[in-house]
Design an enzyme around this catalytic site. Structure first.
Site, PDB file in Angstrom:
ATOM      1  N   LYS A   1     -66.033 -29.101  55.737  1.00 34.29           N
ATOM      2  CA  LYS A   1     -65.550 -29.318  57.116  1.00 34.29           C
ATOM      3  C   LYS A   1     -64.072 -28.979  57.237  1.00 34.29           C
ATOM      4  CE  LYS A   1     -68.947 -31.794  59.540  1.00 34.29           C
ATOM      5  NZ  LYS A   1     -69.263 -32.689  60.646  1.00 34.29           N
TER       6      LYS A   1
ATOM      7  N   LYS B   1     -75.178 -24.068  59.724  1.00 34.78           N
ATOM      8  CA  LYS B   1     -75.888 -25.276  60.150  1.00 34.78           C
ATOM      9  C   LYS B   1     -75.532 -25.569  61.605  1.00 34.78           C
ATOM     10  CE  LYS B   1     -74.424 -29.606  59.992  1.00 34.78           C
ATOM     11  NZ  LYS B   1     -74.793 -30.860  60.640  1.00 34.78           N
TER      12      LYS B   1
ATOM     13  N   LYS C   1     -72.377 -29.910  66.279  1.00 30.68           N
ATOM     14  CA  LYS C   1     -71.518 -30.016  67.459  1.00 30.68           C
ATOM     15  C   LYS C   1     -70.111 -29.551  67.133  1.00 30.68           C
ATOM     16  CE  LYS C   1     -73.549 -34.108  67.861  1.00 30.68           C
ATOM     17  NZ  LYS C   1     -73.295 -35.527  67.740  1.00 30.68           N
TER      18      LYS C   1
HETATM   19  P1  ADP Z   1     -73.313 -33.016  64.245  1.00 30.81           P
HETATM   20  O1  ADP Z   1     -73.247 -32.463  62.832  1.00 30.81           O
HETATM   21  O2  ADP Z   1     -73.938 -32.043  65.192  1.00 30.81           O
HETATM   22  O3  ADP Z   1     -71.995 -33.563  64.744  1.00 30.81           O
HETATM   23  P2  ADP Z   1     -74.101 -35.763  63.752  1.00 30.81           P
HETATM   24  O4  ADP Z   1     -73.124 -35.788  62.625  1.00 30.81           O
HETATM   25  O5  ADP Z   1     -73.848 -36.649  64.938  1.00 30.81           O
HETATM   26  O6  ADP Z   1     -74.312 -34.246  64.243  1.00 30.81           O
HETATM   27  O7  ADP Z   1     -75.534 -36.033  63.136  1.00 30.81           O
HETATM   28  C1  ADP Z   1     -76.539 -36.803  63.719  1.00 30.81           C
HETATM   29  C2  ADP Z   1     -77.810 -36.668  62.917  1.00 30.81           C
HETATM   30  O8  ADP Z   1     -78.381 -35.367  63.103  1.00 30.81           O
HETATM   31  C3  ADP Z   1     -77.603 -36.804  61.402  1.00 30.81           C
HETATM   32  O9  ADP Z   1     -78.706 -37.488  60.853  1.00 30.81           O
HETATM   33  C4  ADP Z   1     -77.584 -35.391  60.904  1.00 30.81           C
HETATM   34  O10 ADP Z   1     -78.002 -35.282  59.558  1.00 30.81           O
HETATM   35  C5  ADP Z   1     -78.598 -34.737  61.842  1.00 30.81           C
HETATM   36  N1  ADP Z   1     -78.286 -33.315  61.995  1.00 30.81           N
HETATM   37  C6  ADP Z   1     -77.117 -32.789  62.431  1.00 30.81           C
HETATM   38  N2  ADP Z   1     -77.177 -31.458  62.457  1.00 30.81           N
HETATM   39  C7  ADP Z   1     -78.412 -31.114  62.011  1.00 30.81           C
HETATM   40  C8  ADP Z   1     -79.090 -29.867  61.809  1.00 30.81           C
HETATM   41  N3  ADP Z   1     -78.497 -28.713  62.080  1.00 30.81           N
HETATM   42  N4  ADP Z   1     -80.366 -29.880  61.340  1.00 30.81           N
HETATM   43  C9  ADP Z   1     -80.982 -31.072  61.074  1.00 30.81           C
HETATM   44  N5  ADP Z   1     -80.400 -32.281  61.251  1.00 30.81           N
HETATM   45  C10 ADP Z   1     -79.135 -32.313  61.707  1.00 30.81           C
END
Ligand code: ADP
Length: 350
Positions: A135, A216, A219
């Site tokens: 990150k 991946k 957000k």
């Molecule tokens: P982001 O990475 O989009 O900010 P979050 O950290 O809020 O999302 O993650 C919320 C949930 O969604 C977590 O359990 C995370 O592992 C899952 N998640 C986030 N991105 C993905 C993805 N691209 N594919 C599958 N699961 C995901």
């Protein structure tokens, strides 16, 4: 009626409480209110959250402090986005009669546990977490060499362990963090006496959905297809997805295994996936046509969520009430654990 009176707490689990009919274990998982959730969040996490509601004692948290670890410079939207996230959860099928839906910052005990964990966690151990380095590299234009950002997984461990959670349904990107959560529990139990369970990670069949750019979907990377996108936005995003970079001409054979469009076929139109792979490898179908075939299957997933959100948007007070009630319930449980933690450490409790 939603409220603590409806939740029948019957059994004790090492000091925690299990809800009646939820004897398989305690679940905690969270999501950051840092932007609209996307189809990756749904496939990787939310779908499991909904399924687990009937068999587990589930607590789902809007982790607004976590959103500040990357968004500390401009936190004004986090409050509004927290309410929006709750609406999306409800539209996806999370049910406040079955699960506790709470806001992290409304349960300050999470911060106390985070602080206590930070006393024994080693800095090099946190710096070695691969997602931390990734990150730092990937998110541009923000200074993330902060104390809070390094401590992100420690706060996550506190979120999980404060409810003595046995199962954590998350996407694959969270594996390193869950490994740390288990280490934190082991270290605490060794130093101060047995208190925390060793939590298990629970994945869906699609634990990593790629974003429109092939990384991946996240957000923080701006490569998402969000759960409230309009029909036109979905069309545009699907049409603009990257494909196998080596397939330049229509006649070049493609490699579905490196193509995010193929991953979407597996996720959203599995009945078409095998034929798609065959036609791609043999250059029988062009990438544009392949992408067009995906538009409707993605719409079919997003449409009901978008429509559900539109309904919840008419009742913001009800959504706020659900979060308030859930946070109060969660707080009662968190306070109980923190009292035990203080006892284990030998702190004087006035
Ligand atoms: P982001 O990475 O989009 O900010 P979050 O950290 O809020 O999302 O993650 C919320 C949930 O969604 C977590 O359990 C995370 O592992 C899952 N998640 C986030 N991105 C993905 C993805 N691209 N594919 C599958 N699961 C995901």
């Amino acid at each position: 009626m939603i409220g603590p009176a409806n939740l029948d707490y019957v059994a004790h689990n090492r000091g925690g409480v299990l809800r009646k009919g939820a004897m398989k274990g305690i679940v905690f998982s969270g999501m950051q209110p840092s932007g609209t959730p996307h189809i990756g969040n749904k496939l990787g996490a939310l779908d499991n959250w909904v399924k687990m509601q009937d068999e587990y004692d589930c607590i789902y948290g809007i982790v607004d402090w976590h959103a500040l670890t990357t968004g500390y410079e401009d936190p004004k939207e986090v409050g509004r986005q927290s309410l929006e996230l709750a609406m999306i959860w409800l539209a996806c099928g999370l049910d406040p009669q079955k699960s506790t839906l709470m806001l992290q910052s409304a349960v300050p005990e999470h911060a106390e546990l985070h602080l206590l964990f930070s006393m024994f966690l080693s800095l090099p151990r946190l710096e070695r977490i691969p997602t931390y380095k990734e990150k730092l590299r990937e998110i541009e234009g923000r200074n993330l060499t902060t104390y809070g950002f390094l401590g992100y997984p420690v706060l996550q461990a506190a979120d999980i362990l404060i409810y003595k959670s046995t199962h954590v349904p998350v996407g694959k990107d969270q594996d390193y963090h869950l490994e740390l959560t288990r280490e934190v529990a082991e270290q605490f139990n060794r130093l101060y006496g047995q208190l925390f369970p060793i939590t298990q990670t629970v994945h869906t069949v699609f634990p990593v959905l790629p974003g429109t750019d092939g990384r991946k979907m996240s957000k923080s990377y701006g490569n998402t297809s969000s759960l409230t996108d309009s029909e036109d936005m979905i069309k545009d995003k699907v049409r603009n997805m990257v494909t196998d970079p080596q397939r330049i001409k229509r006649t070049d054979p493609g490699r579905p295994e490196v193509c995010p469009v193929y991953a979407y076929y597996q996720a959203f139109a599995p009945q078409e996936a095998e034929r798609t792979a065959h036609e791609c490898r043999n250059a029988l179908r062009g990438c544009v046509e392949c992408k067009l075939g995906l538009v409707e299957p993605v719409q079919a997933v997003v449409r009901p969520v978008r429509e559900g959100v539109e309904t919840w948007q008419q009742q913001p007070d009800e959504v706020a009430r659900i979060l308030h009630t859930g946070s109060q319930q969660a707080r009662g449980r968190a306070q109980q654990t923190v009292t035990e933690v203080r006892e284990h450490l030998g702190l004087w409790q006035p």
